[in-house]
Scaffold this motif. Structure first.
Motif, PDB file in Angstrom:
ATOM      1  N   ALA A 164       0.957  -1.184  -0.040  1.00  0.00           N
ATOM      2  CA  ALA A 164       0.065   0.051  -0.109  1.00  0.00           C
ATOM      3  C   ALA A 164       0.984   1.143   0.017  1.00  0.00           C
ATOM      4  O   ALA A 164       0.281   2.192  -0.566  1.00  0.00           O
ATOM      5  CB  ALA A 164      -0.841  -0.011   1.284  1.00  0.00           C
ATOM      6  N   LEU A 165       1.944   1.054   0.642  1.00  0.00           N
ATOM      7  CA  LEU A 165       2.760   2.276   0.700  1.00  0.00           C
ATOM      8  C   LEU A 165       3.546   2.535  -0.586  1.00  0.00           C
ATOM      9  O   LEU A 165       3.738   3.642  -0.971  1.00  0.00           O
ATOM     10  CB  LEU A 165       3.689   2.249   1.985  1.00  0.00           C
ATOM     11  N   ALA A 166       4.019   1.158  -1.229  1.00  0.00           N
ATOM     12  CA  ALA A 166       4.846   1.402  -2.335  1.00  0.00           C
ATOM     13  C   ALA A 166       4.158   1.921  -3.311  1.00  0.00           C
ATOM     14  O   ALA A 166       4.607   2.788  -4.302  1.00  0.00           O
ATOM     15  CB  ALA A 166       5.516  -0.029  -2.708  1.00  0.00           C
ATOM     16  N   SER A 167       2.795   1.560  -3.419  1.00  0.00           N
ATOM     17  CA  SER A 167       1.925   1.806  -4.571  1.00  0.00           C
ATOM     18  C   SER A 167       1.441   3.554  -4.429  1.00  0.00           C
ATOM     19  O   SER A 167       0.788   3.846  -5.545  1.00  0.00           O
ATOM     20  CB  SER A 167       0.580   1.073  -4.717  1.00  0.00           C
ATOM     21  N   GLY A 168       1.759   4.077  -3.516  1.00  0.00           N
ATOM     22  CA  GLY A 168       1.043   5.593  -3.176  1.00  0.00           C
ATOM     23  C   GLY A 168      -0.347   5.716  -2.933  1.00  0.00           C
ATOM     24  O   GLY A 168      -0.892   6.522  -2.912  1.00  0.00           O
ATOM     25  N   LEU A 169      -0.920   4.477  -2.506  1.00  0.00           N
ATOM     26  CA  LEU A 169      -2.394   4.349  -2.065  1.00  0.00           C
ATOM     27  C   LEU A 169      -2.671   5.519  -1.267  1.00  0.00           C
ATOM     28  O   LEU A 169      -3.832   5.840  -1.143  1.00  0.00           O
ATOM     29  CB  LEU A 169      -2.751   2.954  -1.566  1.00  0.00           C
ATOM     30  N   LEU A 170      -1.822   5.689   0.135  1.00  0.00           N
ATOM     31  CA  LEU A 170      -2.175   6.504   0.960  1.00  0.00           C
ATOM     32  C   LEU A 170      -1.586   7.932   0.636  1.00  0.00           C
ATOM     33  O   LEU A 170      -2.107   8.802   1.407  1.00  0.00           O
ATOM     34  CB  LEU A 170      -1.368   6.164   2.257  1.00  0.00           C
ATOM     35  N   GLY A 171      -1.087   8.332  -0.491  1.00  0.00           N
ATOM     36  CA  GLY A 171      -0.628   9.627  -0.809  1.00  0.00           C
ATOM     37  C   GLY A 171       0.720   9.880  -0.009  1.00  0.00           C
ATOM     38  O   GLY A 171       1.492   9.043   0.163  1.00  0.00           O
ATOM     39  N   GLU A 172       0.802  11.063   0.271  1.00  0.00           N
ATOM     40  CA  GLU A 172       2.004  11.446   1.170  1.00  0.00           C
ATOM     41  C   GLU A 172       1.994  11.270   2.725  1.00  0.00           C
ATOM     42  O   GLU A 172       0.773  11.744   2.990  1.00  0.00           O
ATOM     43  CB  GLU A 172       2.222  12.985   0.922  1.00  0.00           C
ATOM     44  N   VAL A 173       2.568  10.512   2.908  1.00  0.00           N
ATOM     45  CA  VAL A 173       2.533   9.902   4.462  1.00  0.00           C
ATOM     46  C   VAL A 173       2.938  10.903   5.554  1.00  0.00           C
ATOM     47  O   VAL A 173       3.931  11.426   5.265  1.00  0.00           O
ATOM     48  CB  VAL A 173       3.181   8.818   5.069  1.00  0.00           C
ATOM     49  N   HIS A 174       2.080  11.306   6.404  1.00  0.00           N
ATOM     50  CA  HIS A 174       2.419  12.372   7.370  1.00  0.00           C
ATOM     51  C   HIS A 174       2.453  12.015   8.684  1.00  0.00           C
ATOM     52  O   HIS A 174       3.276  12.742   9.629  1.00  0.00           O
ATOM     53  CB  HIS A 174       1.350  13.835   7.088  1.00  0.00           C
ATOM     54  N   THR A 175       1.625  11.101   9.290  1.00  0.00           N
ATOM     55  CA  THR A 175       1.743  10.649  10.746  1.00  0.00           C
ATOM     56  C   THR A 175       1.346   9.161  10.892  1.00  0.00           C
ATOM     57  O   THR A 175       0.824   8.493  10.100  1.00  0.00           O
ATOM     58  CB  THR A 175       0.507  11.249  11.302  1.00  0.00           C
ATOM     59  N   VAL A 176       2.355   8.810  11.589  1.00  0.00           N
ATOM     60  CA  VAL A 176       2.250   7.304  12.019  1.00  0.00           C
ATOM     61  C   VAL A 176       2.335   7.129  13.647  1.00  0.00           C
ATOM     62  O   VAL A 176       2.743   8.094  14.187  1.00  0.00           O
ATOM     63  CB  VAL A 176       3.633   6.424  11.930  1.00  0.00           C
ATOM     64  N   MET A 177       1.254   6.328  13.689  1.00  0.00           N
ATOM     65  CA  MET A 177       0.938   6.472  15.415  1.00  0.00           C
ATOM     66  C   MET A 177       1.120   4.856  15.858  1.00  0.00           C
ATOM     67  O   MET A 177       0.382   4.091  14.884  1.00  0.00           O
ATOM     68  CB  MET A 177      -0.438   6.666  15.657  1.00  0.00           C
ATOM     69  N   ALA A 178       1.661   4.376  16.790  1.00  0.00           N
ATOM     70  CA  ALA A 178       1.665   3.186  17.402  1.00  0.00           C
ATOM     71  C   ALA A 178       1.913   3.085  18.808  1.00  0.00           C
ATOM     72  O   ALA A 178       2.675   3.740  19.370  1.00  0.00           O
ATOM     73  CB  ALA A 178       2.744   2.179  16.491  1.00  0.00           C
ATOM     74  N   ASP A 179       1.260   1.882  19.487  1.00  0.00           N
ATOM     75  CA  ASP A 179       1.736   1.748  20.917  1.00  0.00           C
ATOM     76  C   ASP A 179       1.821   0.269  21.207  1.00  0.00           C
ATOM     77  O   ASP A 179       1.268  -0.487  20.385  1.00  0.00           O
ATOM     78  CB  ASP A 179       0.494   2.451  21.749  1.00  0.00           C
ATOM     79  N   HIS A 180       2.445   0.151  22.265  1.00  0.00           N
ATOM     80  CA  HIS A 180       2.666  -1.204  22.990  1.00  0.00           C
ATOM     81  C   HIS A 180       2.601  -1.030  24.404  1.00  0.00           C
ATOM     82  O   HIS A 180       3.861  -0.857  24.883  1.00  0.00           O
ATOM     83  CB  HIS A 180       3.702  -2.042  22.189  1.00  0.00           C
ATOM     84  N   GLY A 181       1.470  -1.468  25.325  1.00  0.00           N
ATOM     85  CA  GLY A 181       1.957  -1.391  26.616  1.00  0.00           C
ATOM     86  C   GLY A 181       1.139  -2.722  27.221  1.00  0.00           C
ATOM     87  O   GLY A 181       0.115  -2.963  26.828  1.00  0.00           O
ATOM     88  N   GLN A 182       1.827  -3.140  28.206  1.00  0.00           N
ATOM     89  CA  GLN A 182       1.465  -4.388  29.095  1.00  0.00           C
ATOM     90  C   GLN A 182       1.432  -4.167  30.430  1.00  0.00           C
ATOM     91  O   GLN A 182       2.268  -3.540  30.718  1.00  0.00           O
ATOM     92  CB  GLN A 182       2.028  -5.588  28.638  1.00  0.00           C
ATOM     93  N   ARG A 183       0.295  -4.495  31.001  1.00  0.00           N
ATOM     94  CA  ARG A 183       0.366  -4.288  32.766  1.00  0.00           C
ATOM     95  C   ARG A 183       1.221  -5.462  33.163  1.00  0.00           C
ATOM     96  O   ARG A 183       1.096  -6.460  33.303  1.00  0.00           O
ATOM     97  CB  ARG A 183      -1.055  -4.204  33.139  1.00  0.00           C
ATOM     98  N   MET A 184       2.491  -4.687  33.749  1.00  0.00           N
ATOM     99  CA  MET A 184       3.177  -5.910  34.498  1.00  0.00           C
ATOM    100  C   MET A 184       3.266  -5.620  35.986  1.00  0.00           C
ATOM    101  O   MET A 184       3.763  -4.472  36.223  1.00  0.00           O
ATOM    102  CB  MET A 184       4.581  -5.624  33.786  1.00  0.00           C
ATOM    103  N   ASP A 185       3.025  -6.452  36.524  1.00  0.00           N
ATOM    104  CA  ASP A 185       3.066  -6.206  38.177  1.00  0.00           C
ATOM    105  C   ASP A 185       4.585  -6.171  38.845  1.00  0.00           C
ATOM    106  O   ASP A 185       5.646  -6.747  38.182  1.00  0.00           O
ATOM    107  CB  ASP A 185       2.546  -7.625  39.030  1.00  0.00           C
ATOM    108  N   PRO A 186       4.900  -5.217  39.504  1.00  0.00           N
ATOM    109  CA  PRO A 186       5.983  -4.745  40.150  1.00  0.00           C
ATOM    110  C   PRO A 186       6.679  -6.103  40.735  1.00  0.00           C
ATOM    111  O   PRO A 186       6.004  -6.440  41.750  1.00  0.00           O
ATOM    112  CB  PRO A 186       5.950  -3.623  40.907  1.00  0.00           C
ATOM    113  N   ASP A 187       7.939  -6.243  40.140  1.00  0.00           N
ATOM    114  CA  ASP A 187       8.581  -7.648  40.786  1.00  0.00           C
ATOM    115  C   ASP A 187       9.814  -7.441  40.343  1.00  0.00           C
ATOM    116  O   ASP A 187      10.288  -7.786  39.390  1.00  0.00           O
ATOM    117  CB  ASP A 187       7.848  -8.835  40.069  1.00  0.00           C
TER     118      ASP A 187
END
Length: 354
Positions: A164-187
Motif C-alpha cells: 500500500a505504501l509502495a503504490s502510493g495508495l495513501l498519498g504522502e504519509v504524514h503521521t504514524v501512530m503506534a503503541d505497545h503497553g502491557q500491565r506488569m506487576d512490580p516484581d
C-alpha cells in the motif's frame, strides 16, 4: 497459505488493499535449528516451527543442563546441552536462535557467529547500537547469515502495508501512530524490571512501535522522548516522537504500567491504514478514505504461529546464499538500536556494564 481478503465495498468503486505475497512458511527449505535459552519465547518459537513449518529443532542449550533436557523432552529435541558453547559447536546445527534476555543477546549471538553458525537473534537486537554494530561486523567477516527476530516484519498483513505504501495508495504519509503497553506487576525478580538483564518497557515492548515507524517512514532524522522509570531504575513508560526526512512524524508509546490498545495507524494525504490489535501480531488492516469512509479490509486467515514466518524467511535467505534479509536489513536493525539509544538517553536509563 491463503489469506482472506474481504472488501466492504465494490472493488470498482474505489481504492482497494493489495493481497499479501507472503509465501507459506511450510514451503521454506528445512534447516536444522539450535535454540539458546529455553524460556517462554523459545517455547513459542519451537512450537510454531514444529506446527507450521518443515524446520527442525535439533538441539537446545542452557546454562542449566536439567532445564535444557526438560525443554528437549517437551518438544522431542534430540540434543540437549548444559552450555551454550556445546550447542554452537554441534555440527548438526545450521542456525542458532538466540532467545536469552536482552543482556545476553550480544554474547550468545557472537558465540554462534564465531562458531560459524547462522543466527536469528531475538528483538531488541542487542542492548545498544555499539553491540549491534559489532555483531554485524563479525557476521559479515565470518560470512554467516544474521537477522533480528522482529517477527512482525514477515507477517502477511505487513506485506499488505508495504505494498500500500509502495503504490502510493495513501498519498504522502504524514503521521504514524503506534503503541505497545502491557500491565506488569512490580516484581524485582522479573527480567523486565531487572537492570542487569537490560529490562524495561523499551527494548521488550517499545521496539515494536519504533521498528514499525522506521519501516514506514524510512531513516529517522530525530528521536525525542519523555518517560517514567520503574522502582528499579529501568524505563517503565516512554512517549516518543520521531521525524523522518520527509517531515513526517511518528507518535509512539510504550509502557509496563497499563494495557494499551496496541494498535497502529498510518495517515496520508489520500487515505489512512488502521491496523488492529495487536498490530505487531497477525492483525487485520482497514483502508479509510479522506472522507472517513471504510474502503476495504484485510483479514488474515491465520492468527496463530506468527513466529514461523521469521524462521521461514531465514531459511529461504540461507538456502539462497544471502547473508541478510531484505525485509529486516541489518542496517535498519542498527538504525533502530540507535533510535532506542536516543530514547534511553532522554530517559537517563543506563544498563550495568554499558
Amino acid at each position: 497459505m491463503t489469506q482472506d481478503r474481504s472488501a466492504t465495498a465494490d472493488e470498482t468503486a474505489g481504492p482497494v488493499l493489495p493481497a499479501p505475497r507472503t509465501p507459506s512458511p511450510r514451503e521454506a527449505p528445512a534447516l536444522n535449528w539450535g535454540v539458546i535459552a529455553p524460556g517462554g519465547i523459545a517455547g513459542y518459537f519451537t512450537e510454531a516451527l514444529q506446527k507450521y513449518t518443515r524446520q527442525k529443532v535439533v538441539a537446545v542449550g542452557s546454562r542449566d543442563a536439567e532445564r535444557a533436557r526438560a525443554f528437549a523432552d517437551r518438544f522431542g529435541i534430540p540434543a540437549a546441552y548444559g552450555s551454550y558453547a556445546g550447542l554452537v559447536q554441534d555440527s548438526q546445527v545450521d542456525i542458532v536462535y538466540v532467545a536469552s534476555p536482552h543482556s545476553g543477546h550480544f554474547e550468545h549471538a557472537m558465540q554462534a557467529i564465531e562458531a560459524g553458525r547462522h543466527v536469528l537473534v531475538e528483538k531488541a537486537f542487542t542492548r545498544n547500537a555499539r553491540e549491534a554494530e559489532q555483531l554485524i561486523e563479525a557476521a559479515r567477516k565470518r560470512g554467516v547469515f544474521l537477522m533480528e527476530a522482529m517477527w512482525t516484519r514477515f507477517l502477511p498483513h505487513i506485506d499488505v502495508v508495504r505494498q500500500a505504501l509502495a503504490s502510493g495508495l495513501l498519498g504522502e504519509v504524514h503521521t504514524v501512530m503506534a503503541d505497545h503497553g502491557q500491565r506488569m506487576d512490580p516484581d524485582p525478580s522479573h527480567r523486565l524490571f531487572a537492570p542487569e538483564l537490560a529490562g524495561g518497557a523499551l527494548l521488550d515492548l517499545g521496539v515494536y512501535p519504533v521498528s514499525f515507524a522506521s519501516m514506514v517512514l524510512g531513516p529517522l532524522t530525530s528521536v525525542t522522548a519523555v518517560g517514567t522509570k520503574t522502582f528499579t531504575g529501568v524505563d517503565g513508560q516512554a512517549s516518543i516522537v520521531v521525524t523522518a526526512g520527509s517531515g513526517a512524524h511518528g507518535v509512539l508509546n510504550t509502557t509496563l504500567f497499563a494495557r494499551t490498545p496496541t494498535t497502529a495507524s498510518i495517515s496520508g494525504t489520500h487515505a489512512r491504514l488502521e491496523i488492529d490489535s495487536p498490530f505487531y501480531g497477525s492483525a487485520g488492516v482497514r483502508l479509510i478514505g479522506r472522507d472517513n469512509r471504510l474502503l476495504d479490509t484485510f483479514v488474515p486467515s491465520q492468527r496463530d504461529g506468527g513466529l514461523c514466518y521469521q524462521a521461514a524467511e531465514a531459511a529461504r535467505c540461507i538456502s539462497a546464499g544471502r547473508l541478510e534479509s531484505e525485509l529486516m536489513p541489518l542496517a535498519e536493525s542498527l538504525a533502530v538500536m540507535h533510535a532506542l539509544d536516543d530514547v534511553r538517553r532522554d530517559l537517563e536509563v543506563v544498563f550495568p556494564g554499558e
